[in-house]
Design a protein around this motif. Structure first.
Motif, PDB file in Angstrom:
ATOM      1  N   LEU A   1       0.821  -1.200   0.000  1.00 14.33           N
ATOM      2  CA  LEU A   1       0.000   0.000   0.000  1.00 14.33           C
ATOM      3  C   LEU A   1       0.861   1.258   0.000  1.00 14.33           C
ATOM      4  CD1 LEU A   1      -3.040   0.423   0.001  1.00 14.33           C
ATOM      5  CD2 LEU A   1      -2.959   0.568   2.465  1.00 14.33           C
ATOM      6  N   VAL A   2       1.945   1.233   0.755  1.00 12.30           N
ATOM      7  CA  VAL A   2       2.871   2.370   0.781  1.00 12.30           C
ATOM      8  C   VAL A   2       3.496   2.552  -0.612  1.00 12.30           C
ATOM      9  CG1 VAL A   2       5.063   3.186   1.720  1.00 12.30           C
ATOM     10  CG2 VAL A   2       3.336   2.267   3.241  1.00 12.30           C
ATOM     11  N   GLY A   3       3.809   1.460  -1.282  1.00 14.86           N
ATOM     12  CA  GLY A   3       4.358   1.542  -2.633  1.00 14.86           C
ATOM     13  C   GLY A   3       3.373   2.134  -3.628  1.00 14.86           C
ATOM     14  N   LYS A   4       2.107   1.753  -3.513  1.00 10.98           N
ATOM     15  CA  LYS A   4       1.075   2.322  -4.390  1.00 10.98           C
ATOM     16  C   LYS A   4       0.931   3.819  -4.150  1.00 10.98           C
ATOM     17  CE  LYS A   4      -2.095  -1.573  -4.947  1.00 10.98           C
ATOM     18  NZ  LYS A   4      -3.480  -1.995  -4.700  1.00 10.98           N
ATOM     19  N   ARG A   5       0.930   4.202  -2.864  1.00 13.82           N
ATOM     20  CA  ARG A   5       0.815   5.627  -2.547  1.00 13.82           C
ATOM     21  C   ARG A   5       2.018   6.396  -3.065  1.00 13.82           C
ATOM     22  NH1 ARG A   5       0.667   7.813   3.545  1.00 13.82           N
ATOM     23  NH2 ARG A   5       2.868   7.287   3.351  1.00 13.82           N
ATOM     24  N   ARG A   6       3.199   5.793  -2.941  1.00 14.07           N
ATOM     25  CA  ARG A   6       4.416   6.435  -3.431  1.00 14.07           C
ATOM     26  C   ARG A   6       4.334   6.689  -4.943  1.00 14.07           C
ATOM     27  NH1 ARG A   6       7.252   9.673  -1.540  1.00 14.07           N
ATOM     28  NH2 ARG A   6       6.946  10.664  -3.496  1.00 14.07           N
ATOM     29  N   SER A   7       3.805   5.698  -5.687  1.00 16.19           N
ATOM     30  CA  SER A   7       3.665   5.849  -7.135  1.00 16.19           C
ATOM     31  C   SER A   7       2.708   6.985  -7.472  1.00 16.19           C
ATOM     32  CB  SER A   7       3.153   4.559  -7.755  1.00 16.19           C
ATOM     33  OG  SER A   7       4.056   3.513  -7.549  1.00 16.19           O
ATOM     34  N   LEU A   8       1.584   7.048  -6.770  1.00 15.89           N
ATOM     35  CA  LEU A   8       0.628   8.121  -7.024  1.00 15.89           C
ATOM     36  C   LEU A   8       1.205   9.483  -6.648  1.00 15.89           C
ATOM     37  CD1 LEU A   8      -2.763   6.572  -5.891  1.00 15.89           C
ATOM     38  CD2 LEU A   8      -2.091   7.208  -8.199  1.00 15.89           C
ATOM     39  N   LEU A   9       1.971   9.534  -5.562  1.00 17.40           N
ATOM     40  CA  LEU A   9       2.601  10.799  -5.179  1.00 17.40           C
ATOM     41  C   LEU A   9       3.617  11.246  -6.217  1.00 17.40           C
ATOM     42  CD1 LEU A   9       3.060  10.311  -1.343  1.00 17.40           C
ATOM     43  CD2 LEU A   9       1.739  12.109  -2.442  1.00 17.40           C
ATOM     44  N   ASP A  10       4.374  10.311  -6.771  1.00 17.57           N
ATOM     45  CA  ASP A  10       5.329  10.655  -7.824  1.00 17.57           C
ATOM     46  C   ASP A  10       4.617  11.193  -9.055  1.00 17.57           C
ATOM     47  OD1 ASP A  10       7.445   9.901  -6.234  1.00 17.57           O
ATOM     48  OD2 ASP A  10       7.654   7.905  -7.144  1.00 17.57           O
ATOM     49  N   TYR A  11       3.492  10.557  -9.409  1.00 18.55           N
ATOM     50  CA  TYR A  11       2.705  11.013 -10.551  1.00 18.55           C
ATOM     51  C   TYR A  11       2.184  12.426 -10.309  1.00 18.55           C
ATOM     52  CZ  TYR A  11      -1.347  11.505 -13.585  1.00 18.55           C
ATOM     53  OH  TYR A  11      -2.276  11.981 -14.483  1.00 18.55           O
ATOM     54  N   LEU A  12       1.628  12.663  -9.123  1.00 23.79           N
ATOM     55  CA  LEU A  12       1.089  13.983  -8.806  1.00 23.79           C
ATOM     56  C   LEU A  12       2.194  15.037  -8.794  1.00 23.79           C
ATOM     57  CD1 LEU A  12      -1.464  15.540  -8.037  1.00 23.79           C
ATOM     58  CD2 LEU A  12      -0.930  15.054  -5.644  1.00 23.79           C
ATOM     59  N   LYS A  13       3.367  14.651  -8.334  1.00 24.25           N
ATOM     60  CA  LYS A  13       4.499  15.583  -8.299  1.00 24.25           C
ATOM     61  C   LYS A  13       4.901  16.013  -9.704  1.00 24.25           C
ATOM     62  CE  LYS A  13       9.010  15.939  -6.049  1.00 24.25           C
ATOM     63  NZ  LYS A  13       9.988  15.172  -5.270  1.00 24.25           N
ATOM     64  N   LYS A  14       4.863  15.057 -10.654  1.00 22.92           N
ATOM     65  CA  LYS A  14       5.193  15.399 -12.042  1.00 22.92           C
ATOM     66  C   LYS A  14       4.118  16.258 -12.693  1.00 22.92           C
ATOM     67  CE  LYS A  14       6.008  11.242 -13.584  1.00 22.92           C
ATOM     68  NZ  LYS A  14       6.322  10.104 -14.451  1.00 22.92           N
ATOM     69  N   LYS A  15       2.836  15.977 -12.368  1.00 24.98           N
ATOM     70  CA  LYS A  15       1.735  16.687 -13.017  1.00 24.98           C
ATOM     71  C   LYS A  15       1.527  18.085 -12.458  1.00 24.98           C
ATOM     72  CE  LYS A  15      -0.767  14.947 -15.781  1.00 24.98           C
ATOM     73  NZ  LYS A  15      -0.681  15.026 -17.224  1.00 24.98           N
ATOM     74  N   ASP A  16       1.490  18.207 -11.128  1.00 26.13           N
ATOM     75  CA  ASP A  16       1.178  19.492 -10.504  1.00 26.13           C
ATOM     76  C   ASP A  16       1.870  19.583  -9.143  1.00 26.13           C
ATOM     77  OD1 ASP A  16       0.141  21.877  -9.692  1.00 26.13           O
ATOM     78  OD2 ASP A  16      -1.967  21.306  -9.908  1.00 26.13           O
ATOM     79  N   ILE A  17       3.006  20.263  -9.118  1.00 21.19           N
ATOM     80  CA  ILE A  17       3.843  20.329  -7.917  1.00 21.19           C
ATOM     81  C   ILE A  17       3.130  21.057  -6.773  1.00 21.19           C
ATOM     82  CG2 ILE A  17       5.086  22.393  -8.609  1.00 21.19           C
ATOM     83  CD1 ILE A  17       6.698  19.398  -6.875  1.00 21.19           C
ATOM     84  N   GLU A  18       2.295  22.051  -7.095  1.00 21.29           N
ATOM     85  CA  GLU A  18       1.603  22.799  -6.042  1.00 21.29           C
ATOM     86  C   GLU A  18       0.558  21.940  -5.334  1.00 21.29           C
ATOM     87  OE1 GLU A  18       2.470  25.717  -4.833  1.00 21.29           O
ATOM     88  OE2 GLU A  18       4.114  25.626  -6.277  1.00 21.29           O
ATOM     89  N   LYS A  19      -0.200  21.142  -6.086  1.00 24.01           N
ATOM     90  CA  LYS A  19      -1.165  20.225  -5.473  1.00 24.01           C
ATOM     91  C   LYS A  19      -0.440  19.198  -4.616  1.00 24.01           C
ATOM     92  CE  LYS A  19      -5.020  20.200  -8.684  1.00 24.01           C
ATOM     93  NZ  LYS A  19      -5.800  19.388  -9.631  1.00 24.01           N
ATOM     94  N   TYR A  20       0.707  18.730  -5.099  1.00 22.89           N
ATOM     95  CA  TYR A  20       1.518  17.759  -4.358  1.00 22.89           C
ATOM     96  C   TYR A  20       1.939  18.336  -3.013  1.00 22.89           C
ATOM     97  CZ  TYR A  20       5.739  15.123  -3.115  1.00 22.89           C
ATOM     98  OH  TYR A  20       6.691  14.403  -2.449  1.00 22.89           O
ATOM     99  N   ARG A  21       2.457  19.546  -3.041  1.00 22.04           N
ATOM    100  CA  ARG A  21       2.933  20.175  -1.804  1.00 22.04           C
ATOM    101  C   ARG A  21       1.804  20.428  -0.820  1.00 22.04           C
ATOM    102  NH1 ARG A  21       6.979  24.276  -4.875  1.00 22.04           N
ATOM    103  NH2 ARG A  21       8.727  22.833  -5.083  1.00 22.04           N
ATOM    104  N   SER A  22       0.670  20.888  -1.327  1.00 22.78           N
ATOM    105  CA  SER A  22      -0.451  21.156  -0.415  1.00 22.78           C
ATOM    106  C   SER A  22      -1.024  19.858   0.153  1.00 22.78           C
ATOM    107  CB  SER A  22      -1.542  21.952  -1.127  1.00 22.78           C
ATOM    108  OG  SER A  22      -2.133  21.183  -2.150  1.00 22.78           O
ATOM    109  N   LEU A  23      -1.041  18.790  -0.649  1.00 20.39           N
ATOM    110  CA  LEU A  23      -1.593  17.516  -0.189  1.00 20.39           C
ATOM    111  C   LEU A  23      -0.720  16.877   0.893  1.00 20.39           C
ATOM    112  CD1 LEU A  23      -3.922  15.512  -0.648  1.00 20.39           C
ATOM    113  CD2 LEU A  23      -2.418  14.308  -2.221  1.00 20.39           C
TER     114      LEU A  23
END
Length: 89
Positions: A59-81
């Motif tokens: 589960l941590v690995g899945k979350r890590r993958s989604l966080l990496d995706y969000l970081k590439k797409k929109d860094i501001e949403k990533y930081r706020s999340l």
């Protein structure tokens, strides 16, 4: 069960925009974080539950993958999340 419909709907409403938007990256990350916190508390009491430990690592690995995706797409949403969920210390 620890994750009722109401709790799940509340998570998606808060992070995904609406209750029906269950596929949003932010909503999925928030849901995974809720589940990870629950499993962590379970493992503190049941330290020999290796099946749960394995599912927690996956589960941590899945979350890590989604966080990496969000970081590439929109860094501001990533930081706020991550600030809102308290993922990083």
């Amino acid at each position: 069960m620890y994750l009722s419909k109401e709790v799940k709907a509340d998570i998606f409403k808060k992070h995904g925009g609406s209750e029906q938007n269950t596929g949003s990256t932010e909503g999925q990350i928030a849901l995974f974080t809720y589940r990870i916190n629950h499993l962590t508390q379970h493992l503190k009491k049941n330290h020999k539950d290796y099946a749960t430990e394995r599912s927690l690592v996956k589960l941590v690995g899945k979350r890590r993958s989604l966080l990496d995706y969000l970081k590439k797409k929109d860094i501001e949403k990533y930081r706020s999340l991550i600030k809102e969920l308290g993922i990083r210390k």
